[in-house]
Design an enzyme around this catalytic site. Structure first.
Site, PDB file in Angstrom:
ATOM      1  N   ASN A   1     -26.627  33.044   4.079  1.00 21.27           N
ATOM      2  CA  ASN A   1     -26.450  32.024   5.125  1.00 21.27           C
ATOM      3  C   ASN A   1     -26.895  30.648   4.636  1.00 21.27           C
ATOM      4  O   ASN A   1     -26.280  29.639   4.972  1.00 21.27           O
ATOM      5  CB  ASN A   1     -27.184  32.432   6.399  1.00 21.27           C
TER       6      ASN A   1
ATOM      7  N   HIS B   1     -29.907  36.020  14.443  1.00 19.30           N
ATOM      8  CA  HIS B   1     -30.287  37.412  14.716  1.00 19.30           C
ATOM      9  C   HIS B   1     -29.026  38.270  14.644  1.00 19.30           C
ATOM     10  O   HIS B   1     -28.032  37.958  15.329  1.00 19.30           O
ATOM     11  CB  HIS B   1     -30.916  37.495  16.114  1.00 19.30           C
TER      12      HIS B   1
HETATM   13  C1  GRF Z   1     -28.745  37.934   8.512  1.00 16.71           C
HETATM   14  O1  GRF Z   1     -27.958  39.010   8.923  1.00 16.71           O
HETATM   15  C2  GRF Z   1     -29.582  37.403   9.645  1.00 16.71           C
HETATM   16  O2  GRF Z   1     -29.008  37.558  10.893  1.00 16.71           O
HETATM   17  C3  GRF Z   1     -30.826  38.255   9.568  1.00 16.71           C
HETATM   18  O3  GRF Z   1     -31.042  38.427   8.184  1.00 16.71           O
HETATM   19  C4  GRF Z   1     -29.790  38.358   7.495  1.00 16.71           C
HETATM   20  C5  GRF Z   1     -29.962  37.365   6.398  1.00 16.71           C
HETATM   21  O4  GRF Z   1     -28.938  37.414   5.455  1.00 16.71           O
HETATM   22  N1  GRF Z   1     -31.915  37.651  10.263  1.00 16.71           N
HETATM   23  P1  GRF Z   1     -28.897  36.387   4.243  1.00 16.71           P
HETATM   24  O5  GRF Z   1     -30.266  36.428   3.554  1.00 16.71           O
HETATM   25  O6  GRF Z   1     -28.593  35.026   4.789  1.00 16.71           O
HETATM   26  O7  GRF Z   1     -27.827  36.890   3.325  1.00 16.71           O
END
Ligand code: GRF
Length: 212
Positions: free
Chosen positions: A23, A116
């Site tokens: 992300n 989330h």
């Molecule tokens: C995501 O699915 C977010 O919703 C959760 O942790 C994950 C993080 O993924 N809190 P990344 O590290 O961004 O790949």
């Protein structure tokens, strides 16, 4: 009025990560594609030295700090200092696997948002969520929520961007993405599809926050 006075100031964003940072990468890519005007990814903080998210920040030349989280209050004190030092307006929790004390989160009302990987109610409160086609599903908070959604035998889950309040996964929602659960899904491939949806969701949430 002078143009400078009516232009909105740059939104300085800190992204907090603990793991893969996909992300964070979505935000970096959006910035590089000029999809986040007026937003500066000013700081990345990571509580795990070996996390890929930290490497992504370094590759993108974003100031990145490894902040071990052994003593929570001490770590939060350091984090608050970093937030001040880097003049951060918005803190984005993107796969941040640590819970803040109420004392910490209440210092930044409506300035911390979290991703989330499940659907949370608009108000943040309550134990059911009504999907866009009217199906009522249980709300999953805390850890292992992708597994929980799969085990519940429901047909849709998703992700929520919400404001962080002292109560865990209970702040008002900002936006949602629904993701269908397919018959052969495992937790891993379902989570992968949720993350794909999250990448657009988090970029849009930051863009909208800037426009407020
Ligand atoms: C995501 O699915 C977010 O919703 C959760 O942790 C994950 C993080 O993924 N809190 P990344 O590290 O961004 O790949």
């Amino acid at each position: 009025m002078e143009v400078e006075q009516i232009e909105k100031k740059t939104l300085r964003v800190a992204v907090l990560v603990s793991g893969s940072g996909s992300n964070l990468q979505a935000l970096i890519d959006a910035r590089e594609q000029e999809q986040l005007p007026g937003v500066e990814l000013a700081l990345v903080v990571c509580n795990r030295a070996e996390a890929q998210g930290l490497q992504r920040a370094l590759n993108a030349r974003i100031p990145a700090v490894y902040l071990p989280w052994k003593q929570r209050v001490e770590a939060e004190r350091k984090l608050a200092s970093l937030i001040e030092l880097f003049q951060i307006d918005l803190i984005v929790l993107a796969g941040w696997m640590r819970i803040f004390t109420p004392e910490f989160s209440s210092q930044f009302p409506r300035r911390i948002i979290n991703l989330h990987p499940a659907l949370l109610p608009d108000s943040g409160q309550g134990n059911t969520y009504t999907t866009s086609n009217g199906t009522v599903i249980p709300v999953f908070r805390g850890l292992h929520v992708v597994e929980a959604a799969l085990a519940a035998g429901i047909s849709v889950t998703g992700s929520t961007v919400h404001y962080v309040i002292p109560e865990v996964d209970a702040g008002p929602a900002i936006s949602h993405a629904e993701v269908a659960i397919l018959p052969d899904d495992t937790a891993d491939n379902l989570h992968e599809r949720i993350k794909q949806a999250e990448h657009g969701l988090i970029v849009e949430a930051v863009r909208q926050y800037r426009l407020k």
